[in-house]
Scaffold this active site. Structure first.
Site, PDB file in Angstrom:
ATOM      1  N   ASP A  60       0.777  -1.278  -0.042  1.00 47.51           N
ATOM      2  CA  ASP A  60       0.046   0.057  -0.079  1.00 47.51           C
ATOM      3  C   ASP A  60       0.887   1.448  -0.003  1.00 47.51           C
ATOM      4  OD1 ASP A  60      -2.604   1.231   0.394  1.00 47.51           O
ATOM      5  OD2 ASP A  60      -1.936   1.773   2.162  1.00 47.51           O
ATOM      6  N   THR A 100      -3.189   5.669  -4.252  1.00 49.03           N
ATOM      7  CA  THR A 100      -2.095   6.139  -3.820  1.00 49.03           C
ATOM      8  C   THR A 100      -0.720   5.931  -4.462  1.00 49.03           C
ATOM      9  OG1 THR A 100      -1.947   4.441  -2.123  1.00 49.03           O
ATOM     10  CG2 THR A 100      -2.891   6.454  -1.233  1.00 49.03           C
ATOM     11  N   THR A 101      -0.585   4.627  -4.529  1.00 47.89           N
ATOM     12  CA  THR A 101       0.766   4.446  -5.356  1.00 47.89           C
ATOM     13  C   THR A 101       0.828   4.961  -6.747  1.00 47.89           C
ATOM     14  OG1 THR A 101       0.516   2.070  -4.530  1.00 47.89           O
ATOM     15  CG2 THR A 101       2.190   2.317  -6.013  1.00 47.89           C
ATOM     16  N   ASP A 144      -8.992   0.286   1.421  1.00 43.51           N
ATOM     17  CA  ASP A 144      -9.028   0.674   0.227  1.00 43.51           C
ATOM     18  C   ASP A 144     -10.569   0.176  -0.333  1.00 43.51           C
ATOM     19  OD1 ASP A 144      -6.610   1.306   0.583  1.00 43.51           O
ATOM     20  OD2 ASP A 144      -5.684   0.285  -1.283  1.00 43.51           O
TER      21      ASP A 144
HETATM   22  P1  ADP Z   1      -2.739   2.095  -5.871  1.00 41.39           P
HETATM   23  O1  ADP Z   1      -2.254   2.447  -4.752  1.00 41.39           O
HETATM   24  O2  ADP Z   1      -2.304   3.138  -7.123  1.00 41.39           O
HETATM   25  O3  ADP Z   1      -4.259   1.770  -6.174  1.00 41.39           O
HETATM   26  P2  ADP Z   1      -2.537  -0.730  -6.715  1.00 41.39           P
HETATM   27  O4  ADP Z   1      -1.298  -1.581  -6.419  1.00 41.39           O
HETATM   28  O5  ADP Z   1      -3.785  -0.844  -6.179  1.00 41.39           O
HETATM   29  O6  ADP Z   1      -2.024   0.762  -6.799  1.00 41.39           O
HETATM   30  O7  ADP Z   1      -2.537  -0.973  -8.355  1.00 41.39           O
HETATM   31  C1  ADP Z   1      -3.562  -0.210  -9.114  1.00 41.39           C
HETATM   32  C2  ADP Z   1      -3.535  -0.604 -10.524  1.00 41.39           C
HETATM   33  O8  ADP Z   1      -3.453  -1.788 -10.970  1.00 41.39           O
HETATM   34  C3  ADP Z   1      -4.519   0.254 -11.282  1.00 41.39           C
HETATM   35  O9  ADP Z   1      -3.790   1.067 -12.330  1.00 41.39           O
HETATM   36  C4  ADP Z   1      -5.330  -1.124 -11.899  1.00 41.39           C
HETATM   37  O10 ADP Z   1      -6.235  -0.486 -12.928  1.00 41.39           O
HETATM   38  C5  ADP Z   1      -4.617  -1.965 -12.167  1.00 41.39           C
HETATM   39  N1  ADP Z   1      -5.161  -3.442 -11.821  1.00 41.39           N
HETATM   40  C6  ADP Z   1      -5.871  -3.787 -10.944  1.00 41.39           C
HETATM   41  N2  ADP Z   1      -6.101  -5.068 -11.490  1.00 41.39           N
HETATM   42  C7  ADP Z   1      -5.692  -5.369 -12.514  1.00 41.39           C
HETATM   43  C8  ADP Z   1      -5.624  -6.487 -13.345  1.00 41.39           C
HETATM   44  N3  ADP Z   1      -6.301  -7.687 -13.113  1.00 41.39           N
HETATM   45  N4  ADP Z   1      -5.019  -6.367 -14.685  1.00 41.39           N
HETATM   46  C9  ADP Z   1      -4.328  -5.088 -14.800  1.00 41.39           C
HETATM   47  N5  ADP Z   1      -4.372  -4.167 -14.117  1.00 41.39           N
HETATM   48  C10 ADP Z   1      -5.108  -4.382 -13.003  1.00 41.39           C
HETATM   49 MG    MG Z   2      -5.384   0.249  -5.280  1.00 42.63          MG
END
Ligand code: ADP
Ligand code: MG
Length: 523
Positions: free
Chosen positions: A35, A68-69, A364
């Site tokens: 996270d 956030t990331t 989240d």
């Molecule tokens: P953040 O803290 O930015 O939410 P995450 O680690 O939750 O970071 O990653 C979010 C990213 O991962 C988003 O751009 C989302 O569209 C992408 N994502 C989530 N599930 C999938 C999937 N099954 N395939 C591809 N991308 C995905």
């Molecule tokens: Mg996320």
């Protein structure tokens, strides 16, 4: 540079195939998480510009709860690439203007492509919640946890006329180790991580009338030391009797109010416990303030600060108050509350690290559900919206004068960082994949993105990877805001008496392994 390095540190955590970070504090305590906000919160960051990226994560978390990331990565990238522009003799103000225009256009694009959601079918809520947890340690149970999160939020939603209002804080989260994540449950009511104070009290009260006290049931200690000269055994007895009388008096007031359960924010003296137990009244002490507020809302009771003033009108109601043993600990369940809009998610997990990460992941999930309830529109994920925005921005850049158009182009490239990282972590070849994706977006395939789990290009809306529009919009807003703010600064000046030693970028080893650095704190 400093800000860029911070952004680099969370880069590999993005997406479902992202890596976890192991954060070790100066006591050796370990947190495992992917996270973004947590990583940055725990990092020992000293450089003022780098600290501003931590602020990005905070803003993103407060405003949208997820993303956030991504926000930090984009902010870092915007800054890094601005450096290249500055090297080409483009003034920061022009870059700032370009970035702002680009952000506006990007937000417009998002509005245009967003999909409207009907809240009557919770399908999108569920899919979005699953997407938000896909990248976390708890991904194995994401469907199960997503269902719980959706149910919990729909339980606490308040419908006022045509609009729906909801607050994530209305869903209480408790965690206990000793069972698997799959045994996480949704309790309709409030669960307190507290046991009943006295063994002589019943463990179960039905139709409970609950007194909520923000006053102690103890004899107060005097502020000053006083000396008492006692000359006879009778006087000692009188003294002790008097203490007992005062405690009994306190218990009496509660008994008279008609309460059958007392939940106290402060302490309860052994003697007072004894008097309450004799009347079969259940008591809990040192409840958290936040729990007291939740209890007041749930049971319809009033938090009483002066014991003298307690009456039956102040009491709350719950159909059942019961102490249950969960994973070796005793918890108190307050169920069937007067206001049914009170729920607790009781997280179970093998170890504390798992339950802690599950709590962060659920946060989240609850946030994205709230986001959609408040603004019922979503976009598909997997880099699709970023590619769509960058494709629009490239065209837009051509309509602008030279230098500004460079900044807008850079903004467009920056947005592609998200799909690039997703591609890399899925083990695909970024150059090929991104150029194919660009071509597809040119052809109008709005939701073409990277299916990170299968490792191929897909229409993300078909495979159910959705995110709230609010999250995506906020990513653009928080990243642009931070980047432009930092770009406007041309000098860091230490103010006041405390000197700020400028840190060499990357020199601050996170975790305080640096002699003399760990405890430096703020400057
Ligand atoms: P953040 O803290 O930015 O939410 P995450 O680690 O939750 O970071 O990653 C979010 C990213 O991962 C988003 O751009 C989302 O569209 C992408 N994502 C989530 N599930 C999938 C999937 N099954 N395939 C591809 N991308 C995905
Ligand atoms: Mg996320």
């Amino acid at each position: 540079m400093a800000a860029k390095i911070v952004a680099e540190s969370v880069r590999s955590s993005l997406g479902p195939k992202g890596m976890e970070k192991m954060l070790v504090d100066s006591f050796g305590d370990v947190t495992i998480t992917s996270d973004g906000r947590t990583v940055l919160d725990e990092m020992d960051i000293q450089h003022p510009a780098a600290k501003m990226l931590v602020e990005v994560a905070k803003t993103q978390d407060n405003e949208a709860g997820d993303g956030t990331t991504s926000a930090v990565i984009i902010a870092g990238e915007l800054l890094g690439r601005a450096e290249e522009l500055i090297d080409k003799n483009i003034h920061p103000t022009i870059i700032i203007d370009g970035y702002r225009k680009a952000a506006e256009k990007a937000l417009e694009t998002l509005e245009k492509i967003a999909i409207k959601v009907d809240l009557k079918t919770p399908d999108y809520l569920r899919k979005t919640a699953i997407t938000s947890m896909a990248s976390k340690l708890v991904a194995e149970y994401k469907e199960y946890l997503a269902d719980i999160a959706v149910k919990a939020m729909l339980e606490v939603v308040e419908k006022e006329g045509g609009t729906w209002k909801v607050d994530v804080d209305d869903v209480k989260v408790e965690k206990k180790t000793g069972a698997s994540l799959g045994e996480t449950t949704l309790v309709s009511g409030i669960v307190l991580d507290k046991e009943i104070v006295h063994s002589g009290m019943p463990k179960r009260v039905e139709k409970a009338k609950i007194a909520l006290l923000d006053a102690s049931l103890e004899n107060e200690k005097t502020e000053y030391d006083a000396k008492l000269t006692i000359e006879s055994p009778e006087q000692i007895e009188a003294f002790l009797n008097q203490e007992e009388v005062m405690l009994k008096d306190m218990a009496e007031k509660i008994i008279k109010s008609g309460a059958t359960v007392v939940i106290c924010q402060k302490g309860i003296d052994d003697m007072a416990q004894h008097f309450l137990a004799r009347k079969g009244i259940v008591a809990i002490r040192r409840a958290k303030k936040s729990d007291m507020e939740k209890l007041a809302k749930a049971t319809g009771g009033k938090i009483v600060t002066k014991l003298d003033e307690i009456t039956s009108d102040d009491l709350g109601y719950a159909a059942l108050v019961e102490e249950r043993k969960i994973g070796g600990d005793k918890l108190t369940f307050v169920e069937g509350c007067k206001n049914p809009q009170a729920v607790t998610i009781l997280i179970r997990g093998g170890t504390q690290r798992i339950t802690a990460e599950a709590e962060r992941s659920l946060h989240d999930a609850l946030c994205v559900i709230r986001d959609i309830i408040q603004e019922p529109r979503v976009v598909a994920g997997g880099g699709a919206p970023e590619l769509e925005m960058s494709s629009v921005l490239r065209k837009y850049a051509e309509s602008l004068p030279g230098r500004e158009s460079l900044a807008v182009k850079v903004f467009a490239e920056t947005l592609e960082t998200i799909p690039v990282i997703l591609t890399e972590s899925a083990g695909m070849e970024p150059i090929d994949v991104i150029s194919e994706l660009r071509a597809r977006h040119e052809k109008g395939e709005t939701w073409a993105g990277i299916d990170a789990r299968e490792g191929k290009i897909q229409d993300m809306s078909k495979i159910g990877v959705f995110e709230p529009l609010t999250v995506k919009k906020q990513i653009i807003k928080s990243a642009t805001e931070a980047a432009t703010l930092i770009l406007k600064i041309d000098d860091v000046i230490a103010s006041g008496k405390m000197k700020a030693p400028p840190m060499p970028p990357g020199g601050g080893a996170p975790g305080g392994g640096y002699p003399g650095m760990g405890g430096m704190g703020e400057y």
